[in-house]
Scaffold this active site. Structure first.
Site, PDB file in Angstrom:
ATOM      1  N   THR A   4      -0.508   8.253 -14.369  1.00 44.14           N
ATOM      2  CA  THR A   4       0.842   8.486 -15.174  1.00 44.14           C
ATOM      3  C   THR A   4       1.077   7.353 -15.965  1.00 44.14           C
ATOM      4  OG1 THR A   4       1.736   7.671 -12.975  1.00 44.14           O
ATOM      5  CG2 THR A   4       1.990  10.132 -13.686  1.00 44.14           C
ATOM      6  N   VAL A  60      -1.103   1.997  -1.012  1.00 43.74           N
ATOM      7  CA  VAL A  60      -2.398   1.222  -0.530  1.00 43.74           C
ATOM      8  C   VAL A  60      -2.648   0.283  -1.557  1.00 43.74           C
ATOM      9  CG1 VAL A  60      -3.000   3.279   0.836  1.00 43.74           C
ATOM     10  CG2 VAL A  60      -3.632   3.172  -1.558  1.00 43.74           C
ATOM     11  N   LYS A  75       9.315   3.988  -4.190  1.00 43.42           N
ATOM     12  CA  LYS A  75       7.954   3.818  -4.727  1.00 43.42           C
ATOM     13  C   LYS A  75       8.241   2.920  -5.882  1.00 43.42           C
ATOM     14  CE  LYS A  75       3.646   3.722  -5.744  1.00 43.42           C
ATOM     15  NZ  LYS A  75       2.659   2.701  -5.118  1.00 43.42           N
ATOM     16  N   ARG A  95       7.508  -6.760  -6.372  1.00 40.25           N
ATOM     17  CA  ARG A  95       6.673  -7.507  -6.481  1.00 40.25           C
ATOM     18  C   ARG A  95       6.310  -8.015  -7.888  1.00 40.25           C
ATOM     19  NH1 ARG A  95       1.260  -5.307  -4.978  1.00 40.25           N
ATOM     20  NH2 ARG A  95       0.699  -7.430  -5.020  1.00 40.25           N
ATOM     21  N   CYS A 143      -0.039   0.294 -11.132  1.00 46.56           N
ATOM     22  CA  CYS A 143       1.308   0.175 -10.513  1.00 46.56           C
ATOM     23  C   CYS A 143       2.191  -0.803 -11.143  1.00 46.56           C
ATOM     24  CB  CYS A 143       1.327  -0.013  -9.047  1.00 46.56           C
ATOM     25  SG  CYS A 143       0.573   1.832  -8.300  1.00 46.56           S
ATOM     26  N   TYR A 190      -8.219  -6.419 -12.921  1.00 49.22           N
ATOM     27  CA  TYR A 190      -6.608  -6.919 -12.608  1.00 49.22           C
ATOM     28  C   TYR A 190      -6.790  -7.734 -11.330  1.00 49.22           C
ATOM     29  CZ  TYR A 190      -5.146  -3.129  -9.581  1.00 49.22           C
ATOM     30  OH  TYR A 190      -5.065  -2.263  -8.698  1.00 49.22           O
TER      31      TYR A 190
END
Length: 424
Positions: A82, A151, A202, A209, A256, A310
């Site tokens: 996504t 994860v 989520k 973070r 993410c 990354y």
């Protein structure tokens, strides 16, 4: 059960292998024919600790196979990317295509689970209508849920089993049905809730973070200006029992942290002020890194770039700030020689070098990923072969013992402001 996993990337493939290892018959589906062909040979196209051995085992046992098209199954799991558009809004094209691809194979009682990270209300307002348009009563005939992956790359096979899973259903029965699917191998808690709550939970995990890293990165900038050791400040502050500052770095990447906060901003732009500012701070770090490099290396000088991913010890370059840093340095006409032992040439648009090629006559080693290979470097080769033995470690991972090699990280960047004349 027969389980069909659509999307064989960094999440879908380990998930498919884990279900197969638990005794289910699993079909992995992907439009990438190379990935499909490799999987059917018991091989993998991504890097993840322990995954290759597990895939080989379950393919040889006949529990896992791959195809470019779905088949009938008891449960369908969608784990496709996504990404975001240039304007930072969510691109749900892959989710739409994946959902549409399973429609011909749905039967009453099926469970459909979206693992892809998605903006709030995607299950209710986007996925459910696609299934309903085929005549299904979602929540009664087809059970629809969102179960976001949670994860850490490098530990995926461990955390798929041990981590708590949040399962959000479009209704209560859908959540329970989806939880039963994961209950066949997950040892961590499985918590059921609504799809909307699961979507937001989520996003907030990764946004927390991202905001924390932005605070650390802003501290690094302030410390560089004021002559303060940023890493020591963080270490001392974290001795407080209720403080947990993250580490500064060259920026935030991956599928993410660099993307998910925008899903919230898109839905509530006027309210998401802190989240939006954090994104701006983290997006500014590649330019900050380049500004420090300009203090170290003369124009047209050679820079050995170490690391493109990354984070360390993976091959994932998605949204990596290292790629932007490379582009910025190229625009400033620096000579670049790039070394990353985890990245293949086909993944990136610029040539890769070996360690020896990269350091030869270089004026700076710029460390942008904390691979294990970078933690202890051949200091003799660095001293003998570099034009100027200097390391700028943006990940605070390199151990340099020789005083003949100048070492910079976020501890001592402020020294550059004092030493510019001697460096250039």
């Amino acid at each position: 059960m027969k389980i069909c996993v659509v999307g064989l990337g960094y999440i879908g493939l380990p998930t498919a292998a884990m279900f197969a290892n638990s005794g289910h018959d699993v079909l992995g589906v992907d439009i990438n024919e190379k990935a499909v062909n490799l999987l059917n040979q018991g091989k993998i196209h991504i890097e993840e600790v322990g995954l290759e051995e597990l895939v080989k085992k379950v393919v040889e046992s006949g529990k896992l196979k791959a195809s470019t098209t779905p088949e009938e199954a008891d449960a369908f799991i969608i784990a496709v990317p996504t990404p975001i558009y240039p304007d930072h809004t969510a691109n749900l094209d892959y989710v739409k295509s994946a959902t549409e691809s399973i429609l011909p194979f749905l039967k009453k009682g099926n469970v459909v689970i979206v693992e892809s990270t998605i903006p709030p209300r995607t299950i209710d307002d986007f996925v459910a209508p696609i299934i309903q348009a085929e005549g299904w009563n979602v929540g009664e005939e087809i059970f629809l849920a969102h179960c976001p992956e949670r994860v850490l790359p490098g530990r995926i096979l461990i955390e798929l089993v041990e981590n708590t899973r949040i399962v959000g259903g479009i209704n209560e029965i859908s959540a329970k049905k989806a939880a039963q699917v994961y209950g066949t191998f997950v040892k961590g808690d499985i918590i059921t809730t609504s799809a909307l709550t699961a979507e937001m939970a989520k996003l907030m995990e990764n946004t927390y973070r991202d905001v924390n890293i932005a605070l650390a990165n802003e501290l690094a900038k302030i410390s560089e200006k004021l002559g303060i050791n940023a890493l020591e400040v963080i270490q001392l502050a974290n001795k407080h029992p209720r403080v947990n500052l993250h580490q500064p770095g060259p920026g935030v990447g991956g599928h993410c942290l660099a993307v998910d906060p925008y899903f919230i901003i898109e839905k509530a732009p006027e309210e998401a002020i802190l989240i939006n500012n954090a994104r701006k701070i983290n997006n500014s770090m590649p330019e900050f890194v380049v500004q420090q490099v300009e203090k170290m290396v003369e124009k047209n000088g050679k820079i050995a770039v170490f690391g493109l991913t990354y984070k360390g010890n993976i091959d994932d370059v998605r949204e990596s700030p290292a790629l932007e840093i490379v582009n910025l340095l190229q625009e400033k006409n620096y000579q670049l020689s790039i070394y990353d032992p985890h990245v293949s040439q086909e993944q990136v648009p610029f040539p890769l070098s070996t360690f020896d090629e990269a350091i030869n006559q270089a004026e700076c080693i710029l460390v942008l990923a904390d691979h294990n290979e970078f933690k202890s470097l051949d200091e003799v080769k660095i001293y003998l072969n570099m034009k100027k033995p200097l390391v700028f470690d943006t990940k605070n991972c390199v151990k340099i013992n020789s005083t003949a090699i100048k070492y910079y990280n976020f501890d001592n960047l402020y020294e550059l402001n004092q030493n510019i004349t001697t460096l250039v």
